[in-house]
Design an enzyme around this catalytic site. Structure first.
Site, PDB file in Angstrom:
ATOM      1  N   LYS A 172     -73.584 -60.266  31.668  1.00 25.92           N
ATOM      2  CA  LYS A 172     -72.862 -60.864  32.807  1.00 25.92           C
ATOM      3  C   LYS A 172     -72.869 -62.397  32.674  1.00 25.92           C
ATOM      4  O   LYS A 172     -71.887 -63.075  33.006  1.00 25.92           O
ATOM      5  CB  LYS A 172     -73.511 -60.410  34.117  1.00 25.92           C
ATOM      6  CG  LYS A 172     -72.981 -61.063  35.373  1.00 25.92           C
ATOM      7  CD  LYS A 172     -71.566 -60.629  35.746  1.00 25.92           C
ATOM      8  CE  LYS A 172     -71.055 -61.440  36.937  1.00 25.92           C
ATOM      9  NZ  LYS A 172     -69.787 -61.003  37.472  1.00 25.92           N
ATOM     10  N   LYS A 240     -74.093 -70.106  41.720  1.00 26.32           N
ATOM     11  CA  LYS A 240     -75.319 -69.297  41.595  1.00 26.32           C
ATOM     12  C   LYS A 240     -75.393 -68.683  40.196  1.00 26.32           C
ATOM     13  O   LYS A 240     -76.429 -68.725  39.538  1.00 26.32           O
ATOM     14  CB  LYS A 240     -75.298 -68.212  42.680  1.00 26.32           C
ATOM     15  CG  LYS A 240     -76.500 -67.325  42.768  1.00 26.32           C
ATOM     16  CD  LYS A 240     -76.348 -65.962  42.154  1.00 26.32           C
ATOM     17  CE  LYS A 240     -75.242 -65.122  42.697  1.00 26.32           C
ATOM     18  NZ  LYS A 240     -75.161 -63.800  42.072  1.00 26.32           N
TER      19      LYS A 240
HETATM   20  P1  NAP Z   1     -71.692 -60.866  50.131  1.00 25.59           P
HETATM   21  O1  NAP Z   1     -70.405 -60.347  50.640  1.00 25.59           O
HETATM   22  O2  NAP Z   1     -72.147 -62.227  50.525  1.00 25.59           O
HETATM   23  O3  NAP Z   1     -72.819 -59.776  50.525  1.00 25.59           O
HETATM   24  C1  NAP Z   1     -74.164 -59.989  50.262  1.00 25.59           C
HETATM   25  C2  NAP Z   1     -74.932 -58.772  50.722  1.00 25.59           C
HETATM   26  O4  NAP Z   1     -76.318 -58.959  50.398  1.00 25.59           O
HETATM   27  C3  NAP Z   1     -74.887 -58.532  52.242  1.00 25.59           C
HETATM   28  O5  NAP Z   1     -74.901 -57.146  52.485  1.00 25.59           O
HETATM   29  C4  NAP Z   1     -76.180 -59.187  52.711  1.00 25.59           C
HETATM   30  O6  NAP Z   1     -76.666 -58.697  53.930  1.00 25.59           O
HETATM   31  C5  NAP Z   1     -77.102 -58.785  51.585  1.00 25.59           C
HETATM   32  N1  NAP Z   1     -78.306 -59.633  51.485  1.00 25.59           N
HETATM   33  C6  NAP Z   1     -78.364 -60.902  51.010  1.00 25.59           C
HETATM   34  N2  NAP Z   1     -79.626 -61.357  51.039  1.00 25.59           N
HETATM   35  C7  NAP Z   1     -80.384 -60.342  51.519  1.00 25.59           C
HETATM   36  C8  NAP Z   1     -81.771 -60.193  51.768  1.00 25.59           C
HETATM   37  N3  NAP Z   1     -82.652 -61.174  51.508  1.00 25.59           N
HETATM   38  N4  NAP Z   1     -82.206 -59.005  52.282  1.00 25.59           N
HETATM   39  C9  NAP Z   1     -81.336 -58.001  52.529  1.00 25.59           C
HETATM   40  N5  NAP Z   1     -80.011 -58.080  52.301  1.00 25.59           N
HETATM   41  C10 NAP Z   1     -79.537 -59.238  51.801  1.00 25.59           C
HETATM   42  O7  NAP Z   1     -71.752 -60.875  48.522  1.00 25.59           O
HETATM   43  P2  NAP Z   1     -70.920 -59.987  47.491  1.00 25.59           P
HETATM   44  O8  NAP Z   1     -69.666 -60.711  47.138  1.00 25.59           O
HETATM   45  O9  NAP Z   1     -70.845 -58.579  47.979  1.00 25.59           O
HETATM   46  O10 NAP Z   1     -71.865 -60.102  46.194  1.00 25.59           O
HETATM   47  C11 NAP Z   1     -72.966 -59.244  45.969  1.00 25.59           C
HETATM   48  C12 NAP Z   1     -73.408 -59.405  44.512  1.00 25.59           C
HETATM   49  O11 NAP Z   1     -72.323 -59.052  43.634  1.00 25.59           O
HETATM   50  C13 NAP Z   1     -73.811 -60.854  44.151  1.00 25.59           C
HETATM   51  O12 NAP Z   1     -74.910 -60.843  43.278  1.00 25.59           O
HETATM   52  C14 NAP Z   1     -72.554 -61.391  43.447  1.00 25.59           C
HETATM   53  O13 NAP Z   1     -72.831 -62.443  42.534  1.00 25.59           O
HETATM   54  C15 NAP Z   1     -72.069 -60.146  42.731  1.00 25.59           C
HETATM   55  N6  NAP Z   1     -70.625 -60.171  42.400  1.00 25.59           N
HETATM   56  C16 NAP Z   1     -69.709 -60.577  43.321  1.00 25.59           C
HETATM   57  C17 NAP Z   1     -68.361 -60.609  42.960  1.00 25.59           C
HETATM   58  C18 NAP Z   1     -67.294 -61.053  43.939  1.00 25.59           C
HETATM   59  O14 NAP Z   1     -66.153 -61.266  43.525  1.00 25.59           O
HETATM   60  N7  NAP Z   1     -67.601 -61.192  45.231  1.00 25.59           N
HETATM   61  C19 NAP Z   1     -67.969 -60.231  41.671  1.00 25.59           C
HETATM   62  C20 NAP Z   1     -68.925 -59.807  40.761  1.00 25.59           C
HETATM   63  C21 NAP Z   1     -70.261 -59.785  41.129  1.00 25.59           C
HETATM   64  P3  NAP Z   1     -76.103 -59.295  55.342  1.00 25.59           P
HETATM   65  O15 NAP Z   1     -74.845 -58.538  55.609  1.00 25.59           O
HETATM   66  O16 NAP Z   1     -77.182 -59.016  56.310  1.00 25.59           O
HETATM   67  O17 NAP Z   1     -75.875 -60.779  55.122  1.00 25.59           O
END
Ligand code: NAP
Length: 296
Positions: A172, A240
């Site tokens: 990644k 990040k």
């Molecule tokens: P997001 O929408 O910001 O969601 C983050 C999730 O993590 C939420 O459910 C949040 O809970 C939870 N969370 C964060 N910190 C936490 C903690 N300390 N304890 C418990 N729950 C926690 O992010 P996302 O876009 O889905 O991304 C998730 C992962 O996928 C990341 O590592 C990101 O780099 C990766 N990713 C994202 C993309 C993209 O295009 N978005 C593409 C590839 C990979 P709450 O709802 O309570 O805040």
């Protein structure tokens, strides 16, 4: 049908991925730190858990998709983490993008309980998560990858078993080095095109199909020309991932020249309050330095 699946982290990515598992017919139980995000999936037939330990106790395979390394550590190893509900033979799949070194450490701690782990970060953005077309890069034991394959098939298209623990995360990082290199090249090229008075649309269509073409140029180039900064992937998340690239590169002794420069350029955009814009807004940092504004 098959194993009971638990899903932790119902954000942009995890919410859609858990939804696709449900649609594919798996028995799914979910947990999210902010409980409101569980409602939609519960209405669609998912069970809900009190905390990650409770979820792990009731499931055979536990998937995590949360933000960053400390968050994965918290939901797996924390006070009410997965590790307190796990049993020998269960499988944890972390689909977040986190540090490869941390991922290996977590796998070792789970192994002490007889549990398995795969790191399986994804590429393909929110669109890929919604459509079930993610690319999934997997690290861990081959038999566990085969065990997880039906789940991966419900969430993604290209599933590649890269190697051992942490190698999915390393792949990644390779992906992200390529993404920001392409974003930097696109930004510099469009700045030059603007400064030399070229018609930007004609220039883009001339160079997109040849050796200079890239996903970034085809998909985000047209967005830049109309100054549409809506994100597929935000600067904050991109930053990040670059931090992970630089710290892992440092640990390996590998210089990452362009990546560290892009890291600093994104930092200037974050300090101007632009962290929620798309990663193609990198061009704004170069515009700031040069005084050239790109617009068709
Ligand atoms: P997001 O929408 O910001 O969601 C983050 C999730 O993590 C939420 O459910 C949040 O809970 C939870 N969370 C964060 N910190 C936490 C903690 N300390 N304890 C418990 N729950 C926690 O992010 P996302 O876009 O889905 O991304 C998730 C992962 O996928 C990341 O590592 C990101 O780099 C990766 N990713 C994202 C993309 C993209 O295009 N978005 C593409 C590839 C990979 P709450 O709802 O309570 O805040």
């Amino acid at each position: 049908m098959g194993e009971r699946v638990g899903f932790i982290g119902l954000g942009i990515m995890g919410g859609a991925m858990a939804g696709n598992l449900l649609k594919a017919g798996f028995e799914v139980c979910v947990w999210n730190r902010s409980p409101a995000k569980m409602e939609k999936l519960a209405a669609a037939g998912a069970g809900t858990a009190r905390d990650p330990a409770d979820l792990a106790a009731g499931c055979d395979v536990i998937i995590t998709c949360v933000s960053d390394t400390p968050d994965v550590e918290e939901v797996i190893l924390g006070e009410r983490g997965v590790i307190h509900g796990i049993a020998a033979g269960k499988l944890v799949i972390d689909m977040s993008t986190i540090s490869p070194m941390a991922s290996r450490r977590i796998a070792a701690q789970l192994a002490e309980k007889g549990a398995h782990m795969l790191d399986a970060p994804v590429s393909g953005g929110s669109e890929g998560a919604a459509r079930g077309t993610l690319s999934i890069m997997v690290g861990g034991a081959a038999d566990q990858v085969e065990r997880a394959r039906p789940l991966f098939r419900a969430m993604g298209k290209a599933v590649v078993h890269i190697g051992g623990h942490g190698d999915g995360q390393n792949a990644k990082i390779v992906n992200q080095i390529l993404v920001v290199g392409n974003a930097l090249a696109m930004s510099e090229a469009l700045l030059f095109a603007q400064a030399s008075g070229l018609d930007l649309e004609k220039t883009l269509s001339a160079v997109t199909q040849g050796a200079a073409g890239s996903w970034m140029l085809s998909n985000r180039g047209p967005q830049v020309l109309v100054r549409d900064w809506r994100p597929g992937f935000t600067i904050d998340l991109q930053q990040k991932d670059l931090r992970l690239a630089l710290s892992t590169g440092d640990a390996l002794g590998v210089p990452l020249l362009a990546t560290s420069m892009v890291f600093s350029l994104y930092r200037t955009l974050q300090s101007r309050g632009l962290g929620k814009e798309g990663n193609h807004a990198l061009i704004k940092a170069l515009e700031h330095l040069s005084g050239v504004r790109v617009e068709k």
